[in-house]
Design a protein around this motif. Structure first.
Motif: not given
Length: 240
Positions: A166-170, A155-161, A108-112
């Motif tokens: 997507n955090a970087l893109s935002c 979330h730029l260093d989130d463990p899920d790639p 869900l975090r990735c989708e958000l």
């Protein structure tokens, strides 16, 4: 059926402080002629269900929330408010759960973060002379961009790639604002590593192409040399 979930304080504050009635579509736009079963969602009721313990309820909430913020391929009056709610919900550990409406392998975090990026790209950086409704949504984002940047940067260093990408893109989209220019330098090496990584398994995947195109175009716009960072299927100078 489990009871409605509690919310993080920041997400609850967005929910309470927003005049959701004023953000409903104009008369005649609460249904979709191409989708006769679709009705504009009751967003104050839908959004808390994003972290509902019931899986089906959670997944329906994600579909409805996206539909309320981005209907018929265009931002709505509620886009900025929904995006702020998404951002406020990101730190909640329940967003690490998987959801199925769009991709069963994404959290869900990735989708958000994916949808936050879509909303930012379409509502903030619409071309001059674009539709008045889209420009109005972009105006609503203006005062909240620093809060959005702070939320996604966590979330730029989130463990899920994929969440991390997507955090970087935002963050890259938001740092395009002059008021957030001080954040650009630390993002540049992250963008270069992302582009050089080649982690994707399908070079034609729409999501990967969009994220890479955004990163390439952002670096070019900021005056950085991107030689060797693009692939043959990415057209230099073409924005997302």
């Amino acid at each position: 059926m489990p009871s409605p979930p509690s919310l993080p304080a920041a997400a609850a504050a967005v929910l309470v402080a927003t005049d959701w009635t004023a953000l409903r579509p104009a008369a005649g736009f609460e249904t979709c002629p191409e989708c006769p079963d679709w009705v504009y969602p009751d967003l104050p009721a839908v959004l808390p269900d994003l972290v509902h313990p019931d899986v089906a309820t959670r997944e329906r909430a994600l579909s409805d929330a996206v539909g309320g913020a981005f209907h018929d391929l265009a931002p709505t009056r509620a886009t900025a408010a929904v995006t702020m709610f998404f951002a406020a919900l990101l730190p909640d550990p329940r967003t690490a759960q998987m959801v199925r409406p769009f991709d069963p392998t994404r959290s869900l975090r990735c989708e958000l973060l994916i949808w936050t990026g879509e909303f930012l790209a379409d509502a903030i950086w619409s071309p001059p002379g674009g539709p008045p409704g889209v420009r109005a949504v972009g105006d609503r984002f203006h005062g909240v961009r620093p809060q959005l940047f702070a939320a996604v940067a966590e979330h730029l260093d989130d463990p899920d790639p994929r969440t991390r990408d997507n955090a970087l893109s935002c963050a890259l989209l938001l740092a395009g604002d002059r008021d957030l220019a001080a954040h650009r330098d630390p993002l540049v090496p992250r963008a270069r590593r992302f582009l050089a990584d080649g982690r994707d398994t399908d070079p034609n995947a729409d999501m990967d192409y969009e994220l890479r195109s955004r990163a390439l175009e952002t670096l070019r716009t900021w005056g950085h040399d991107t030689t060797g960072l693009g692939r043959a299927d990415e057209i230099p100078g073409t924005p997302w």
